[in-house]
Design a protein around this motif. Structure first.
Motif, PDB file in Angstrom:
ATOM      1  N   TYR A  21       0.834  -1.214   0.000  1.00  0.00           N
ATOM      2  CA  TYR A  21       0.000   0.000   0.000  1.00  0.00           C
ATOM      3  C   TYR A  21       0.862   1.255   0.000  1.00  0.00           C
ATOM      4  O   TYR A  21       0.503   2.248  -0.644  1.00  0.00           O
ATOM      5  N   HIS A  44      -4.868  -2.700   7.605  1.00  0.00           N
ATOM      6  CA  HIS A  44      -3.798  -3.708   7.710  1.00  0.00           C
ATOM      7  C   HIS A  44      -2.907  -3.457   8.931  1.00  0.00           C
ATOM      8  O   HIS A  44      -2.428  -4.411   9.546  1.00  0.00           O
ATOM      9  N   GLU A  95      -4.668  -8.111  -2.935  1.00  0.00           N
ATOM     10  CA  GLU A  95      -5.842  -8.307  -2.077  1.00  0.00           C
ATOM     11  C   GLU A  95      -6.538  -9.639  -2.373  1.00  0.00           C
ATOM     12  O   GLU A  95      -7.143 -10.233  -1.479  1.00  0.00           O
ATOM     13  N   THR A  98      -4.461 -11.902  -0.150  1.00  0.00           N
ATOM     14  CA  THR A  98      -4.748 -11.789   1.291  1.00  0.00           C
ATOM     15  C   THR A  98      -6.122 -12.371   1.616  1.00  0.00           C
ATOM     16  O   THR A  98      -6.280 -13.064   2.619  1.00  0.00           O
ATOM     17  N   GLU A 126     -10.746  -7.760   4.376  1.00  0.00           N
ATOM     18  CA  GLU A 126     -10.112  -8.138   3.100  1.00  0.00           C
ATOM     19  C   GLU A 126     -11.129  -8.225   1.973  1.00  0.00           C
ATOM     20  O   GLU A 126     -10.887  -7.760   0.867  1.00  0.00           O
ATOM     21  N   HIS A 129     -11.993  -4.700   1.005  1.00  0.00           N
ATOM     22  CA  HIS A 129     -10.926  -4.065   0.219  1.00  0.00           C
ATOM     23  C   HIS A 129     -10.973  -4.537  -1.233  1.00  0.00           C
ATOM     24  O   HIS A 129     -10.912  -3.740  -2.161  1.00  0.00           O
TER      25      HIS A 129
HETATM   26 FE   LIG Z   1      -6.618  -5.698   2.377  1.00  0.00          FE
END
Ligand SMILES: [Fe+2]
Length: 150
Positions: A21, A44, A95, A98, A126, A129
């Motif tokens: 990020y 995060h 993402e 994750t 997650e 996102h």
């Molecule tokens: Fe995320």
């Protein structure tokens, strides 16, 4: 994998996400997108804290080294080109990773209930996102905003 191994893996995953990020926010040329990416980054950071707490509860010392070069998780993608779209494309990949890792962790047996509820809450972040990034790319969200002064 043991609970401790799983939690430590997720911790490294979230630390990688923070690094990714950082790169994505720098590469991003539109403030409306960058502002959202900063919020996701802070989610995060919260994950790193809540996973560290769970590891501590299990008598483990969390491995949260910040001096590591590169990413802990091999499949993490660095953001190498400037531009809002390319930042979002890379983060969609990250993402996706994750989200899949958190989902897999939820399916494991033998995780203490308090750790499980942390994993469940982080997994929900997650999914949120990934969903936001996917729809930002679909809608070309950056075309609706003035480029920010860099
Ligand atoms: Fe995320």
């Amino acid at each position: 994998m043991s609970s401790i191994g799983t939690l430590q893996d997720l911790l490294h995953l979230d630390m990688d996400a923070i690094k990714a990020y950082d790169q994505a926010i720098k590469a991003c040329e539109h403030e409306n997108v960058a502002a959202q990416l900063r919020l996701f980054r802070s989610d995060h950071e919260r994950h790193v804290r809540n996973l560290s707490q769970e590891l501590t509860k299990l008598g483990e010392k969390p491995d949260a080294r910040t001096d590591v070069k590169g990413f802990f998780i091999e499949k993490f993608t660095a953001i190498t080109s400037i531009g809002t779209r390319s930042a979002l494309m890379s983060m969609m990949g990250n993402e996706t990773l994750t989200t899949a890792r958190y989902k897999a962790a939820l399916d494991l047996q033998d995780i203490p209930e308090s750790a499980k509820s942390v994993i469940r809450a982080n997994y929900a972040d997650e999914q949120r996102h990934l969903e936001w990034i996917r729809s930002a790319l679909d809608q070309k969200l950056w075309e609706r905003a003035q480029p920010s002064a860099r």
